[in-house]
Design a protein around this motif. Structure first.
Motif, short mmCIF file in Angstrom:
data_model
loop_
_atom_site.label_atom_id
_atom_site.label_comp_id
_atom_site.label_asym_id
_atom_site.label_seq_id
_atom_site.Cartn_x
_atom_site.Cartn_y
_atom_site.Cartn_z
N ASP A 267 18.53 12.91 -26.40
CA ASP A 267 18.67 11.89 -27.42
C ASP A 267 17.56 10.85 -27.24
OD1 ASP A 267 19.39 10.27 -25.32
OD2 ASP A 267 21.34 9.72 -26.11
N GLN A 268 17.52 9.88 -28.14
CA GLN A 268 16.46 8.89 -28.17
C GLN A 268 17.08 7.49 -28.19
OE1 GLN A 268 13.35 10.20 -28.46
NE2 GLN A 268 12.08 8.37 -28.64
N LEU A 269 16.40 6.55 -27.56
CA LEU A 269 16.83 5.16 -27.64
C LEU A 269 16.21 4.51 -28.88
CD1 LEU A 269 16.54 3.95 -23.92
CD2 LEU A 269 18.58 4.73 -25.13
N ALA B 44 5.82 -1.97 -28.51
CA ALA B 44 6.14 -2.34 -27.13
C ALA B 44 5.93 -3.84 -26.92
CB ALA B 44 5.27 -1.53 -26.17
N ARG B 45 4.87 -4.39 -27.50
CA ARG B 45 4.62 -5.83 -27.35
C ARG B 45 5.73 -6.65 -28.00
NH1 ARG B 45 1.24 -9.41 -25.73
NH2 ARG B 45 -0.26 -7.86 -25.03
N GLN B 46 6.17 -6.23 -29.19
CA GLN B 46 7.26 -6.95 -29.85
C GLN B 46 8.53 -6.93 -29.01
OE1 GLN B 46 6.77 -4.75 -33.66
NE2 GLN B 46 7.00 -6.76 -34.65
N LEU B 47 8.80 -5.80 -28.39
CA LEU B 47 9.96 -5.73 -27.51
C LEU B 47 9.81 -6.67 -26.33
CD1 LEU B 47 10.99 -1.95 -27.21
CD2 LEU B 47 12.08 -3.75 -28.54
N GLY C 197 5.15 4.00 -30.06
CA GLY C 197 4.24 4.01 -28.93
C GLY C 197 4.90 4.06 -27.57
N MET C 198 6.17 4.41 -27.52
CA MET C 198 6.89 4.48 -26.24
C MET C 198 7.76 5.74 -26.23
SD MET C 198 8.09 0.50 -25.90
CE MET C 198 9.00 0.78 -24.39
N THR C 199 7.83 6.36 -25.07
CA THR C 199 8.69 7.53 -24.90
C THR C 199 10.04 7.06 -24.39
OG1 THR C 199 6.77 8.91 -24.39
CG2 THR C 199 8.94 9.76 -23.77
N LEU C 200 11.03 7.13 -25.25
CA LEU C 200 12.37 6.65 -24.90
C LEU C 200 13.41 7.76 -25.05
CD1 LEU C 200 12.23 3.17 -26.67
CD2 LEU C 200 12.12 3.62 -24.23
N GLN C 201 12.98 8.96 -24.74
CA GLN C 201 13.87 10.12 -24.85
C GLN C 201 14.64 10.32 -23.55
OE1 GLN C 201 12.32 14.26 -25.17
NE2 GLN C 201 13.35 14.27 -27.15
N ARG C 202 15.89 10.73 -23.68
CA ARG C 202 16.72 11.05 -22.52
C ARG C 202 17.27 12.47 -22.68
NH1 ARG C 202 21.27 6.65 -22.27
NH2 ARG C 202 21.77 7.69 -24.23
N ARG C 203 17.24 13.23 -21.61
CA ARG C 203 17.81 14.58 -21.64
C ARG C 203 19.25 14.54 -21.13
NH1 ARG C 203 14.10 18.66 -18.52
NH2 ARG C 203 14.10 16.97 -16.98
N VAL D 26 15.20 4.11 -18.47
CA VAL D 26 14.25 4.69 -19.42
C VAL D 26 13.46 3.59 -20.10
CG1 VAL D 26 14.07 5.92 -21.62
CG2 VAL D 26 15.52 6.83 -19.80
N LEU D 27 14.13 2.53 -20.54
CA LEU D 27 13.45 1.42 -21.21
C LEU D 27 12.50 0.71 -20.26
CD1 LEU D 27 13.09 -0.47 -23.64
CD2 LEU D 27 15.08 -1.76 -22.79
N GLU D 28 12.94 0.48 -19.06
CA GLU D 28 12.13 -0.23 -18.07
C GLU D 28 10.86 0.56 -17.74
OE1 GLU D 28 13.40 -3.18 -14.45
OE2 GLU D 28 14.53 -1.33 -14.73
N ASN D 29 11.00 1.86 -17.56
CA ASN D 29 9.84 2.70 -17.25
C ASN D 29 8.87 2.77 -18.42
OD1 ASN D 29 10.88 3.26 -14.71
ND2 ASN D 29 11.88 5.16 -15.37
N ALA D 30 9.40 2.87 -19.64
CA ALA D 30 8.54 2.96 -20.82
C ALA D 30 7.75 1.66 -21.01
CB ALA D 30 9.37 3.25 -22.07
N LEU D 31 8.40 0.53 -20.81
CA LEU D 31 7.69 -0.75 -20.92
C LEU D 31 6.62 -0.88 -19.84
CD1 LEU D 31 10.57 -3.27 -21.78
CD2 LEU D 31 8.57 -2.75 -23.19
#
Length: 291
Positions: free
Chosen positions: A161-163, A181-184, A259-265, A201-206
């Protein structure tokens, strides 16, 4: 004296005939005769009188018979229980907050319909807590996102799934189709607690995008993040299934993150040394079908 001797004695007592006893037991006559002789010689007791080609139980045999019968019935009852123990036992399943609120309830209902005699205990927690429970044998299996980097645990990946981001329509983030990513990084973020897969996942992507995560809100409850987003307090980062439900039912805007990979398996996880019972295997099969 073994259980085999007891069975032979009971059958001889019932039939008073070696031939009939051997036929009922699917044994040869010499084997039945030898077993009876072993009992009598070992305990120095006569169990049957041999007269006119017929066996007559002695007083010792009459006393032994009800006890032997009780022993065999008890053993058979224990054996029957052991054969069906798994179907009348307990299955302990864990799930992350996302999978525990979206996928697991349906699986639990299916499983209960198929196996009403099996008690299903469920623990919904973050990935770190579930991994600890699996390692300490407090859970039999768990549904996680991205698995866990623990060598003692086996992960079987199925689906993903995706965040996504959700925000109130009248908030500063409600008028854009997508967020960068900057807006986040520059916005108040409403995120899950440390130890959760969504948070990691969010922390790593940022971090990969060159930013650090500085949450405005942290919560173990997705509902708390949703309510805060509804009041315009920030951007909630949620799994796609929950984010779409909020956009459909809760009046929130659904925003993709660019611009960010926020996918989780999704992963089925259990201890490598865990014995997979038939009930576990059937629950795993239901998970594989759903995922």
């Amino acid at each position: 004296m073994t259980l085999r001797h007891i069975r032979i004695f009971v059958e001889i007592y019932r039939t008073c005939n070696i031939t009939h006893a051997s036929e009922a037991l699917h044994m040869t006559q010499p084997s039945v005769t030898r077993a009876l002789q072993e009992m009598e010689q070992h305990y120095h007791v006569r169990l049957f009188e041999r007269m006119y080609h017929r066996l007559t139980p002695t007083e010792s045999a009459r006393r032994l018979y009800p006890q032997a019968l009780y022993l065999l019935e008890s053993f058979d009852r224990i054996e029957d229980q052991l054969k069906s123990w798994d179907q009348h036992g307990l299955l302990r399943v864990g799930a992350t907050v996302t999978l525990g609120s979206t996928l697991l309830p349906g699986l639990a209902k299916q499983f209960a319909q198929l196996h009403p005699a099996t008690r299903l205990e469920v623990q919904v927690a973050n990935g770190s807590a579930l991994a600890d429970a699996l390692c300490e044998n407090r859970l039999d299996l768990a549904l996680l996102e991205n698995g866990v980097p623990v060598k003692e645990l086996h992960c079987e990946f199925l689906g993903s799934d995706q965040l996504w981001a959700v925000a109130a329509p009248d908030s500063p983030w409600g008028g854009t189709d997508a967020l960068s990513a900057r807006q986040l990084a520059d916005s108040p973020l409403l995120v899950r607690e440390k130890g959760s897969t969504a948070r990691a996942v969010l922390e790593n992507a940022l971090a990969e995008a060159g930013f650090s995560l500085r949450p405005a809100w942290e919560s173990v409850s997705a509902e708390a993040l949703i309510q805060a987003a509804r009041l315009g307090l920030g951007i909630a980062i949620l799994p796609e299934a929950i984010a779409r439900r909020c956009a459909r039912d809760g009046g929130l805007c659904l925003r993709q993150i660019q611009g960010m990979t926020l996918q989780r398996r999704h992963a089925l996880v259990w201890h490598r040394e865990k014995y997979i019972t038939p009930m576990m295997e059937q629950f795993l099969a239901l998970c594989r079908e759903s995922l």
